[in-house]
Design an enzyme around this catalytic site. Structure first.
Site, PDB file in Angstrom:
ATOM      1  N   GLY A   1      96.391 115.843  51.153  1.00 48.80           N
ATOM      2  CA  GLY A   1      95.562 115.005  52.013  1.00 48.80           C
ATOM      3  C   GLY A   1      94.283 115.706  52.429  1.00 48.80           C
ATOM      4  CB  CYS A   2      91.690 114.467  54.735  1.00 50.10           C
ATOM      5  SG  CYS A   2      91.512 112.843  53.965  1.00 50.10           S
TER       6      CYS A   2
END
Length: 389
Positions: free
Chosen positions: A163-164
């Site tokens: 993810g980010c």
């Protein structure tokens, strides 16, 4: 007889891990944010959802994004109608795309980074590959090793479904590898393709629409190593200190679930609030040892999850608007490319620093911070030291 202590000493580099080159790549399909709602609702056969379309148009208008790049185009989506529904079985089709396209886009970025580095690729000792999509065995790390023609005994690390925040994670891992393995040269690649998350609209799941308004495709690569060879390797940033933490009371703030329908994202509305509430503590831990408490005196690279996160962080810390300029410029031009974003911002900052006549790669400043925010809610912090231009 050689002691273990002597062996350990000989294995360690002398100086800090340093970023020696950066390369970026995007798919050729460029999407205009102002007309994207019309395209998105048409291609997903959702034009009848007029109120939702207006809502999505407002989301896109407020996103501060002008353009994004996407592997998915009209032709591909017409061939795969299940991907245009909100919840239809489509994982096989998505996987078939991303297991090919993720390493392919990563290779483009890696080739640029290796070219800038200027050394033979045979000197790459480690490979870190990070992506939020395309789980396969052997993985994208293996595919890239083959496609680039790296040595078969390059030490590989494959990171899926991060993810980010993961742009910070890969730098943390690369730092540890470079500093603990004398002569190591680590190729780091983050490659993100939204084919696994694209889906049609749902009026009961507005958080899914937020992702459709923000996410874009991109890959970035960096070469990391300690003790750069003088006159041969050109250092860009030194990686001085790293940390990872889970924000308290943030469970469920950002979730992603891989199912038959692809990767679904779920966001709590108060993600910007959670980030801004925890940013002070992260900065204090990072910069108190350096006697730095004025956060306008450092350069900033923050994962641009969306404009609200950047606005709240600025407000909480009293940051001058120009502090987030590189971050906002990348968000505007590319959207949220998950783990690749912060590496794009590093590239943007070193280029603009040179163009604007600054004395260092950090907008003329000595110290800087890189933040990643993502599922968990996880916060990655990297303290950077700029290099004279």
């Amino acid at each position: 007889m050689v002691s273990v202590a002597e062996i350990r000493q000989a294995q360690r580099a002398e100086g800090p891990a340093t970023i020696l080159a950066i390369g970026t790549a995007n798919p050729p399909n460029r999407v205009d944010q102002s007309t994207y709602p019309d395209y998105y609702f048409r291609i997903t056969n959702s034009d009848h959802m007029t109120e939702l379309k207006e809502k999505f148009q407002r989301m896109c208008d407020k996103s501060m994004i002008k353009t994004r790049y996407m592997y998915l185009n009209e032709e591909i989506l017409k061939e795969n109608p299940n991907m245009c529904a909100y919840m239809a079985p489509s994982l096989d089709a998505r996987q078939d795309m991303v297991v090919v396209e993720v390493p392919k886009l990563g290779k483009e970025a890696a080739v640029k980074a290796i070219k800038e580095w200027g050394q033979p690729k045979s000197k790459i000792t480690h490979l870190i590959f990070c992506t939020t999509s395309g789980v396969d065995m052997p993985g994208a790390d293996y595919q890239l090793t083959k496609q680039l023609g790296l040595r078969p005994y390059v030490k590989r690390y494959m990171m899926y479904q991060q993810g980010c925040f993961a742009g910070g994670t890969v730098l943390r891992l690369a730092k540890d590898l470079a500093e603990n393995n004398k002569g190591a040269r680590v190729l780091v690649v983050c490659s993100e393709i939204t084919a696994v998350t694209f889906r049609g609209p749902s009026d009961t799941h507005l958080d899914s629409l937020v992702g459709q308004a923000l996410f874009g495709d991109g890959a970035a690569a960096v070469i990391v190593g300690s003790d750069p060879i003088p006159q041969v390797e050109k250092p860009l940033y030194e990686l001085v200190w790293t940390a990872q933490t889970i924000a308290p009371d943030s469970e469920g703030a950002i979730d992603g679930h891989l199912r038959e329908v692809g990767l679904t994202f779920h966001l709590l509305k108060d993600v910007p609030g959670i980030v801004s509430k925890n940013i002070d503590k992260a900065l204090f831990e990072a910069f108190n040892p350096l006697n730095i408490s004025d956060y306008n005196s450092i350069f900033w690279i923050a994962h641009p999850g969306g404009p609200a996160i950047l606005d709240q962080v600025e407000q909480k810390l009293g940051l001058k608007p120009e502090k987030m300029k590189a971050t906002r410029d990348v968000l505007s031009e590319y959207g949220n490319m998950s783990s690749a974003c912060v590496l794009f911002i590093l590239d943007e900052m070193r280029r603009k620093s040179a163009e604007n006549g600054h004395k260092t790669t950090g907008e003329g400043l000595e110290w800087g911070v890189l933040f990643g925010f993502g599922p968990g809610l996880t916060i990655e912090t990297v303290v950077l030291h700029s290099v004279a231009i």
